[in-house]
Design an enzyme around this catalytic site. Sequence first.
Site, PDB file in Angstrom:
ATOM      1  N   GLU A  18      23.306  41.018  -9.159  1.00 45.00           N
ATOM      2  CA  GLU A  18      22.911  39.647  -8.831  1.00 45.00           C
ATOM      3  C   GLU A  18      23.648  38.681  -9.749  1.00 45.00           C
ATOM      4  OE1 GLU A  18      18.769  38.815  -8.278  1.00 45.00           O
ATOM      5  OE2 GLU A  18      18.362  40.860  -7.624  1.00 45.00           O
ATOM      6  N   ASP A  24      17.216  39.411  11.132  1.00 46.53           N
ATOM      7  CA  ASP A  24      16.052  39.349  10.255  1.00 46.53           C
ATOM      8  C   ASP A  24      14.835  39.044  11.125  1.00 46.53           C
ATOM      9  OD1 ASP A  24      15.867  38.971   6.950  1.00 46.53           O
ATOM     10  OD2 ASP A  24      14.132  38.222   8.046  1.00 46.53           O
ATOM     11  N   LEU A  81      25.861  46.532 -23.566  1.00 47.02           N
ATOM     12  CA  LEU A  81      25.438  46.782 -24.941  1.00 47.02           C
ATOM     13  C   LEU A  81      25.022  45.477 -25.615  1.00 47.02           C
ATOM     14  CD1 LEU A  81      27.928  49.467 -26.342  1.00 47.02           C
ATOM     15  CD2 LEU A  81      25.514  49.744 -25.758  1.00 47.02           C
ATOM     16  N   CYS A 137      16.252  45.989  -9.381  1.00 45.98           N
ATOM     17  CA  CYS A 137      16.824  47.340  -9.246  1.00 45.98           C
ATOM     18  C   CYS A 137      16.427  48.305 -10.355  1.00 45.98           C
ATOM     19  CB  CYS A 137      18.354  47.243  -9.179  1.00 45.98           C
ATOM     20  SG  CYS A 137      18.974  46.424  -7.696  1.00 45.98           S
ATOM     21  N   LYS A 159      23.926  56.382  -6.650  1.00 47.46           N
ATOM     22  CA  LYS A 159      23.333  55.051  -6.810  1.00 47.46           C
ATOM     23  C   LYS A 159      22.258  55.056  -7.895  1.00 47.46           C
ATOM     24  CE  LYS A 159      21.648  50.917  -5.990  1.00 47.46           C
ATOM     25  NZ  LYS A 159      22.316  49.689  -6.436  1.00 47.46           N
ATOM     26  N   VAL A 184      21.233  42.094  -0.532  1.00 47.00           N
ATOM     27  CA  VAL A 184      22.210  43.086  -0.088  1.00 47.00           C
ATOM     28  C   VAL A 184      22.699  42.776   1.321  1.00 47.00           C
ATOM     29  CG1 VAL A 184      22.588  45.528   0.441  1.00 47.00           C
ATOM     30  CG2 VAL A 184      21.259  44.872  -1.578  1.00 47.00           C
TER      31      VAL A 184
END
Length: 420
Positions: A145, A25, A240, A250, A194, A6
């Site tokens: 992703e 970071d 589907l 996630c 979300k 992200v």
Amino acid sequence: IGTGYVGLTTGACLAHLGHDVVCADIDEEKVAGLSRGEVPIVEEGLGDLVVEGIANGRLRFVVGSFEAVSDCQAAFLCVPTPQGGDGSVDLSFIETAAAEMAEAMPPDALVVNKSTVPVGSTQVVERVMQRRDVAVVSNPEFLREGSAVQDFLFPDRIVIGSDDRAAAEKVASFYDSVEAPVLITDPASAETIKYASNAFLATKLSFVNALAAVCEGVGADVNDVVKGLGYDRRIGHQYLQPGPGWGGSCFPKDTSALLHIAESGGYDFRFLGGVIAVNEEQFSRVAEKARHAAGGALAGSTVAVWGLTFKAGTDDMRDSPALSVIDRLLADGATVRAFDPTVAAHRGGLDERVEVGTDPLAVCGGAHVLMVLTEWSEFADVEPDDVAALMAGRGLVDTRNLLDRDAWTGRGFDYYGIGR
């Protein structure tokens, strides 16, 4: 703040949109590599945007948040929010980052929650920072992703949650060059959107896998059933596609978190609990197909596996359904050899007993069963005759319905698909 999927995608894309971006970071080695344009994850188009941003001076990388936020208009929080044992979300990384930022952020700057966080997290950040001159805004991400760059630059919607209208509109202005509907709402609604989105997508996947089981029972072909179903504009074809189950970084975390959120709000979300249960059941159903393909038992059999990542187009194996299925194969006594186009250099959560091969054919030698667990398109190009010449058995479990069934059965394989 944070350069995972992200954070790195958000930073590179914002720089591409013309903003000056500093990505922070705590991993010094990672920051050094990114500063050289070395992207440590597989994500289409992301490397090009990072190199572009570095070259034009709009994107740079630093260690720690102090330098990143000391002269910013907005700081995007993109740190991990791991799942606790009870399904709750661990906010310790968010709280630590917020505390560090509080000391360095200039007056009237914004904090933008981009990490997936439970309802009420904007208040948590506000409480930790103790900065009344800094507004905290929710701006959840909806990145898939494998197509994260496209999803950021061409989104279905932009959701912004804040009780401060001016702050929300400031965040919206960062996306002025992006064509998409903008929904400004309160923080609780933005955070719920979300979780609701991912839970609904997981529901569609569990539904189609359950439907595939029905198709197997009555002799229908799920591919045709889904095609007919998806033509209904109220339903659509997306999400589907039957498979070995859903996973990734996630869906498992967010569905469990929504269950916990619902419980905290006084509602027993049994429906969503059923969605998760169907997914767990699918892993076992797929392993049972491997047993049938091996002649009734896996003990003493060798299974060749094509695909380890939770989906094609990524090198991410977090909560991959392939690993859940492999764990069941190993528990039944099978020897497993696996190949994946992106998993040569790392093993993630893969059991140490699994041998990782260098190409699809390399893992087929002496195998009794071949399983397709990730939908990499290159697997469909492998010639059945080449595989047949190497395998000891003829069992084929295609959990993605990827291969040409007629071509493989014509070469003597016993084909087991999903819902076929």
